[in-house]
Motif scaffolding. Structure first.
Motif, short mmCIF file in Angstrom:
data_model
loop_
_atom_site.label_atom_id
_atom_site.label_comp_id
_atom_site.label_asym_id
_atom_site.label_seq_id
_atom_site.Cartn_x
_atom_site.Cartn_y
_atom_site.Cartn_z
N ASP A 145 6.06 -0.58 22.29
CA ASP A 145 5.87 -1.49 23.42
C ASP A 145 6.66 -2.79 23.32
N ARG A 146 6.74 -3.40 22.15
CA ARG A 146 7.50 -4.65 22.01
C ARG A 146 8.48 -4.52 20.86
N LYS A 147 9.59 -5.24 20.99
CA LYS A 147 10.64 -5.12 19.97
C LYS A 147 10.72 -6.37 19.10
N THR A 148 11.24 -6.17 17.88
CA THR A 148 11.67 -7.33 17.09
C THR A 148 13.16 -7.50 17.37
N VAL A 149 13.79 -8.46 16.72
CA VAL A 149 15.22 -8.71 16.94
C VAL A 149 16.03 -7.63 16.23
N GLY A 150 17.08 -7.16 16.88
CA GLY A 150 17.94 -6.14 16.26
C GLY A 150 18.02 -4.89 17.12
N ASP A 151 18.62 -3.85 16.56
CA ASP A 151 18.86 -2.62 17.32
C ASP A 151 18.05 -1.46 16.77
N PRO A 152 17.38 -0.70 17.68
CA PRO A 152 16.68 0.50 17.22
C PRO A 152 17.69 1.49 16.64
N GLY A 153 17.28 2.20 15.60
CA GLY A 153 18.19 3.14 14.95
C GLY A 153 18.97 2.50 13.83
N LYS A 154 18.94 1.15 13.78
CA LYS A 154 19.67 0.44 12.74
C LYS A 154 18.75 -0.54 12.01
N ASP A 155 18.21 -1.52 12.77
CA ASP A 155 17.35 -2.54 12.15
C ASP A 155 15.90 -2.06 12.02
N TYR A 156 15.53 -1.07 12.80
CA TYR A 156 14.25 -0.37 12.66
C TYR A 156 14.49 1.05 13.15
N GLN A 178 0.82 -1.21 0.00
CA GLN A 178 0.00 0.00 0.00
C GLN A 178 0.86 1.27 0.00
N LYS A 179 2.16 1.08 0.30
CA LYS A 179 3.12 2.20 0.38
C LYS A 179 2.72 3.22 1.44
N VAL A 180 2.43 2.72 2.65
CA VAL A 180 2.14 3.67 3.74
C VAL A 180 3.40 4.52 3.97
N ASP A 181 3.22 5.69 4.57
CA ASP A 181 4.35 6.60 4.75
C ASP A 181 5.18 6.26 5.98
N LEU A 182 4.53 5.59 6.96
CA LEU A 182 5.24 5.21 8.18
C LEU A 182 4.52 4.01 8.78
N LEU A 183 5.29 3.10 9.35
CA LEU A 183 4.70 1.91 9.96
C LEU A 183 4.93 1.91 11.46
N LEU A 184 3.84 1.72 12.20
CA LEU A 184 3.93 1.47 13.65
C LEU A 184 3.63 0.00 13.84
N ILE A 185 4.35 -0.65 14.75
CA ILE A 185 4.06 -2.06 15.00
C ILE A 185 4.30 -2.42 16.47
N SER A 186 3.38 -3.20 17.03
CA SER A 186 3.60 -3.87 18.32
C SER A 186 3.66 -5.35 17.97
N PRO A 187 4.86 -5.90 17.81
CA PRO A 187 4.96 -7.30 17.35
C PRO A 187 4.44 -8.29 18.39
N PHE A 188 3.59 -9.22 17.96
CA PHE A 188 3.05 -10.24 18.87
C PHE A 188 4.20 -11.10 19.43
N GLU A 189 5.13 -11.48 18.56
CA GLU A 189 6.34 -12.18 19.00
C GLU A 189 7.54 -11.55 18.29
N ALA A 190 8.69 -11.60 18.96
CA ALA A 190 9.86 -10.87 18.46
C ALA A 190 10.46 -11.46 17.17
N SER A 191 10.94 -12.70 17.24
CA SER A 191 11.68 -13.27 16.10
C SER A 191 10.85 -13.42 14.83
N PRO A 192 9.62 -14.01 14.89
CA PRO A 192 8.88 -14.24 13.65
C PRO A 192 8.53 -12.97 12.87
N LEU A 193 8.45 -11.82 13.57
CA LEU A 193 8.07 -10.60 12.87
C LEU A 193 9.26 -9.75 12.42
N THR A 194 10.46 -10.21 12.75
CA THR A 194 11.67 -9.47 12.35
C THR A 194 11.80 -9.34 10.84
#
Length: 332
Positions: A133-144, A100-116
Motif C-alpha cells: 500500500d505505501r512505499k519507502t524511498v527507492g525502486d521496487p525490485g532493487k531497494d526492496y 528475530q530472523k523472520v523469513d519475509l517482511l511485509l511493511i506498510s510504512p507510516f511515512e516514506a523517508s524515515p522508514l527507508t
C-alpha cells in the motif's frame, strides 16, 4: 611451424571453450539463485508484518484479509506488529523482526523517508521485503523486493472523472480533504483528483487541506471550508474516515444532503463507505484494495516455490461504489 600454430590455435580454441563453459555454468547458477536460500515446500516460515497504524479501519481491514490469506497456507505463521502511527515504533519493530530472523517482511510504512533505512537493513540481512500500500524511498525490485497496492493516482483520477462527468456536469465549487501529506497515497490521491476534474472547466477547486486521514480533523477542516466558501457543492475525501467527518461538518452547517461526498477505500461494515453510499449519505466511494491475497501469493512463490524473481510492482484494481451497485455489495 605449421603444427606449432595449429597447436596454438587448438589451445586458444580450448581456452575459449572452457571460458564458455564457465560462463554458462555461472549464468545458470546466477539465474537459478532463489530469493531465499532456505525456501522449501515443506519448510515452516515466519512472516513479519509491520502495519502503519492498527487504529485506522482500513488498516484493520488489511490485517483481517492478510490473516485469512495466511491461514490458508499451513507453512506460514503471520506476526502483525502495530506501528501505532509512529515512525520510531515502526522502525524498532522492523529491527526486532530482523533480529528475530523472520523469513519475509511485509511493511506498510507510516511515512516514506524515515522508514527507508529500516527496510534497507532488512534487505541487507537477506530478508525479502514486500511493501504493501505505501512505499519507502527507492525502486521496487532493487531497494526492496516488491510493491503491492492500488494505483492511488488512478483511483483519485477516477473520482475526479466521476465528479466532472456525473456528479457536477454543470460545474461548481469543490473542496478536497487530503491525507497525511508525508505519505505517498495522500499526494497521489490529491493530484489524481485535481487532474480528473480539470476536464470540466466549470469546476473550481476552492479549498484543499490535509486532515491526516482522521475524521475529527476532517470535520474541523471542512466546517472551516464551508464558512469560507458557502457555495461548495462537493467534497472529495482521500479516505472513508475523512468523508465521514466531512458529512458531520455538512450536517453541522445545515447542509446535509446538499453537498455531494466522495470517499476512498470502500470499506465494508457499518462504519464503511459501502454502507454510506448504499444509504444515500455519500455520492460514491472508490475501493482501495488491500493487496493481502496478492502479498501472500507472492510470499508463497518466494518461500515455498523458490522463486528467483518476482514482479516488482503489482497493481490491484479499484472499483467505483456508486448508488447503482452499493446495495448489492453490502456484506460481501
Amino acid at each position: 611451424m605449421h603444427s606449432k600454430s595449429a597447436h596454438r590455435g587448438h589451445n586458444v580454441w580450448r581456452a575459449m571453450l572452457l571460458a564458455g563453459t564457465f560462463l554458462t555454468v555461472a549464468g545458470v547458477a546466477q539465474a537459478a539463485d532463489p530469493l531465499v536460500k532456505a525456501c522449501s515446500k515443506t519448510g515452516e516460515f515466519v512472516i513479519g508484518f509491520s502495519q502503519a497504524n492498527n487504529a485506522e479501519p482500513y488498516r484493520q481491514h488489511v490485517n483481517d484479509e492478510l490473516t485469512a490469506a495466511a491461514k490458508a497456507v499451513p507453512q506460514f505463521t503471520l506476526q502483525i506488529a502495530d506501528g501505532a502511527g509512529s515512525v520510531n515504533t515502526q522502525t524498532s519493530q522492523v529491527d526486532n523482526f530482523i533480529t528475530q530472523k523472520v523469513d519475509l517482511l511485509l511493511i506498510s510504512p507510516f511515512e516514506a523517508s524515515p522508514l527507508t533505512p529500516a527496510v534497507q537493513r532488512a534487505m541487507k540481512a537477506g530478508i525479502p521485503v514486500i511493501e504493501l500500500d505505501r512505499k519507502t524511498v527507492g525502486d521496487p525490485g532493487k531497494d526492496y523486493t516488491a510493491f503491492i497496492g492500488g494505483d492511488n493516482y488512478k483511483i483519485a483520477l477516477e473520482a475526479g472523472n466521476y465528479t466532472a462527468k456525473t456528479l457536477l456536469p454543470d460545474g461548481g465549487d469543490v473542496a478536497v480533504l487530503e491525507g497525511l501529506p508525508s505519505s505517498t497515497p495522500a499526494v497521489e490521491r490529491l493530484n489524481g483528483f485535481k487532474d480528473g476534474v480539470k476536464q470540466n472547466s466549470k469546476i473550481k477547486v476552492v479549498a484543499e487541506q490535509a486532515a491526516d486521514w482522521l475524521p475529527d480533523k476532517a470535520q474541523t477542516a471542512f466546517a472551516a471550508m464551508l464558512q469560507a466558501n458557502p457555495d461548495i457543492k462537493m467534497v472529495y475525501a482521500s479516505n472513508d474516515m475523512m468523508a465521514a467527518g466531512a458529512r458531520l461538518a455538512a450536517k453541522g452547517a445545515g447542509k446535509e444532503g446538499q453537498i455531494k461526498i466522495i470517499g476512498t477505500d470502500g470499506l465494508p461494515g457499518p462504519a464503511g463507505g459501502i454502507r454510506a453510499v448504499a444509504e444515500g449519505e455519500w455520492a460514491a466511494t472508490f475501493t482501495y484494495p488491500t493487496g493481502a491475497k496478492e502479498a501472500i501469493d507472492m510470499a508463497k512463490s518466494i518461500l515455498l516455490d523458490c522463486a528467483t524473481s518476482v514482479e516488482p510492482t503489482v497493481t490491484v484494481a479499484t472499483m467505483a461504489i456508486t448508488p447503482d451497485n452499493a446495495k448489492s455489495l453490502m456484506g460481501k
